[in-house]
Design an enzyme around this catalytic site. Structure first.
Site, PDB file in Angstrom:
ATOM      1  N   HIS A   1      39.251  32.031  36.886  1.00  0.00           N
ATOM      2  CA  HIS A   1      38.636  33.256  36.356  1.00  0.00           C
ATOM      3  C   HIS A   1      37.109  33.110  36.345  1.00  0.00           C
ATOM      4  O   HIS A   1      36.384  34.019  36.745  1.00  0.00           O
ATOM      5  CB  HIS A   1      39.108  33.529  34.919  1.00  0.00           C
ATOM      6  CG  HIS A   1      40.569  33.840  34.788  1.00  0.00           C
ATOM      7  ND1 HIS A   1      41.382  33.223  33.864  1.00  0.00           N
ATOM      8  CD2 HIS A   1      41.376  34.706  35.459  1.00  0.00           C
ATOM      9  CE1 HIS A   1      42.605  33.697  33.965  1.00  0.00           C
ATOM     10  NE2 HIS A   1      42.638  34.596  34.926  1.00  0.00           N
TER      11      HIS A   1
ATOM     12  N   ARG B   1      44.744  35.592  44.717  1.00  0.00           N
ATOM     13  CA  ARG B   1      45.030  34.225  45.156  1.00  0.00           C
ATOM     14  C   ARG B   1      45.972  34.171  46.348  1.00  0.00           C
ATOM     15  O   ARG B   1      45.910  33.277  47.161  1.00  0.00           O
ATOM     16  CB  ARG B   1      45.691  33.434  44.014  1.00  0.00           C
ATOM     17  CG  ARG B   1      44.755  33.012  42.935  1.00  0.00           C
ATOM     18  CD  ARG B   1      45.481  32.721  41.661  1.00  0.00           C
ATOM     19  NE  ARG B   1      46.125  33.927  41.164  1.00  0.00           N
ATOM     20  CZ  ARG B   1      46.738  34.030  40.009  1.00  0.00           C
ATOM     21  NH1 ARG B   1      46.838  32.994  39.236  1.00  0.00           N
ATOM     22  NH2 ARG B   1      47.262  35.177  39.631  1.00  0.00           N
TER      23      ARG B   1
ATOM     24  N   SER C   1      47.100  31.226  34.727  1.00  0.00           N
ATOM     25  CA  SER C   1      47.256  31.068  33.283  1.00  0.00           C
ATOM     26  C   SER C   1      48.686  30.642  32.962  1.00  0.00           C
ATOM     27  O   SER C   1      48.915  29.875  32.026  1.00  0.00           O
ATOM     28  CB  SER C   1      46.925  32.384  32.567  1.00  0.00           C
ATOM     29  OG  SER C   1      45.567  32.699  32.763  1.00  0.00           O
TER      30      SER C   1
HETATM   31  P1  ADP Z   1      46.625  39.881  34.310  1.00  0.00           P
HETATM   32  O1  ADP Z   1      47.591  39.654  33.193  1.00  0.00           O
HETATM   33  O2  ADP Z   1      45.917  41.198  34.246  1.00  0.00           O
HETATM   34  O3  ADP Z   1      47.134  39.582  35.687  1.00  0.00           O
HETATM   35  P2  ADP Z   1      45.174  37.362  34.387  1.00  0.00           P
HETATM   36  O4  ADP Z   1      44.401  36.852  33.215  1.00  0.00           O
HETATM   37  O5  ADP Z   1      46.369  36.610  34.799  1.00  0.00           O
HETATM   38  O6  ADP Z   1      45.454  38.872  34.001  1.00  0.00           O
HETATM   39  O7  ADP Z   1      44.204  37.485  35.638  1.00  0.00           O
HETATM   40  C1  ADP Z   1      43.050  38.296  35.648  1.00  0.00           C
HETATM   41  C2  ADP Z   1      42.531  38.410  37.080  1.00  0.00           C
HETATM   42  O8  ADP Z   1      42.093  37.127  37.534  1.00  0.00           O
HETATM   43  C3  ADP Z   1      43.585  38.872  38.078  1.00  0.00           C
HETATM   44  O9  ADP Z   1      42.956  39.709  39.042  1.00  0.00           O
HETATM   45  C4  ADP Z   1      44.056  37.587  38.719  1.00  0.00           C
HETATM   46  O10 ADP Z   1      44.547  37.805  40.032  1.00  0.00           O
HETATM   47  C5  ADP Z   1      42.748  36.808  38.754  1.00  0.00           C
HETATM   48  N1  ADP Z   1      42.961  35.360  38.806  1.00  0.00           N
HETATM   49  C6  ADP Z   1      43.761  34.598  38.031  1.00  0.00           C
HETATM   50  N2  ADP Z   1      43.694  33.292  38.380  1.00  0.00           N
HETATM   51  C7  ADP Z   1      42.819  33.232  39.415  1.00  0.00           C
HETATM   52  C8  ADP Z   1      42.313  32.157  40.253  1.00  0.00           C
HETATM   53  N3  ADP Z   1      42.743  30.920  40.099  1.00  0.00           N
HETATM   54  N4  ADP Z   1      41.430  32.487  41.225  1.00  0.00           N
HETATM   55  C9  ADP Z   1      41.036  33.769  41.385  1.00  0.00           C
HETATM   56  N5  ADP Z   1      41.466  34.809  40.667  1.00  0.00           N
HETATM   57  C10 ADP Z   1      42.341  34.551  39.689  1.00  0.00           C
END
Ligand code: ADP
Length: 145
Positions: free
Chosen positions: A17, A90, A127
């Site tokens: 993130h 991803r 996450s």
């Molecule tokens: P949500 O519950 O809305 O999917 P997340 O907290 O899981 O929220 O993710 C928020 C954003 O960050 C999403 O667009 C997700 O694809 C992106 N994201 C999560 N992990 C990564 C990572 N390792 N690299 C790039 N983007 C990521």
């Protein structure tokens, strides 16, 4: 002023993130990280803890602010006069989901979604993975921003 909302659960906020936020700072003047809370979605880390952790991460970066929100991301974006939604992708599974969301949000409000691809070395970090490790007693420090 170009303002983007970076919405997510951030349960927890990972280096994946943080990398998206860092790279997006060259595209936008301001980024508002929105911690979306949804009573149907069970979280491991309390929203207030997530807020404090992310605020601490960006305490020296005035262009990044952090808030908790409930309800639709498009409403949260409108309240802050943001013109963009920032998301990360991803893998192919992320892509399909993000495309649908981007289309719906564009249709509803005209808001543009800007997608950044993950760095390959962070592609496996989610996450969900970090929560699983945490719940099984592993040290998760290396995954946290
Ligand atoms: P949500 O519950 O809305 O999917 P997340 O907290 O899981 O929220 O993710 C928020 C954003 O960050 C999403 O667009 C997700 O694809 C992106 N994201 C999560 N992990 C990564 C990572 N390792 N690299 C790039 N983007 C990521």
């Amino acid at each position: 002023m170009k303002t983007a909302i970076f919405p997510g659960s951030f349960d927890p906020f990972t280096i994946g993130h943080a990398d998206i936020v860092q790279r997006a700072l060259s595209l936008f003047d301001n980024i508002i990280i929105g911690i979306g809370t949804n009573s149907l979605k069970q979280s491991i880390f309390p929203a207030e803890k997530r807020l404090a952790h992310i605020r601490k991460t960006y305490e020296n970066e005035p262009r990044v602010t952090v808030e908790i929100y409930t309800g639709l991301t498009v409403d949260f974006a409108r309240e802050h006069n943001a013109q963009f939604i920032l998301r990360g992708v991803r893998c192919v599974a992320d892509f399909e989901y993000e495309r649908n969301m981007a289309e719906a949000n564009k249709h509803l409000t005209g808001l543009e979604t800007v997608i950044l691809y993950t760095r390959p070395e962070y592609a496996h970090i989610s996450s969900t993975l970090v929560r699983d490790l945490y719940q099984h007693g592993y040290d998760i420090k290396e995954y946290l921003a």
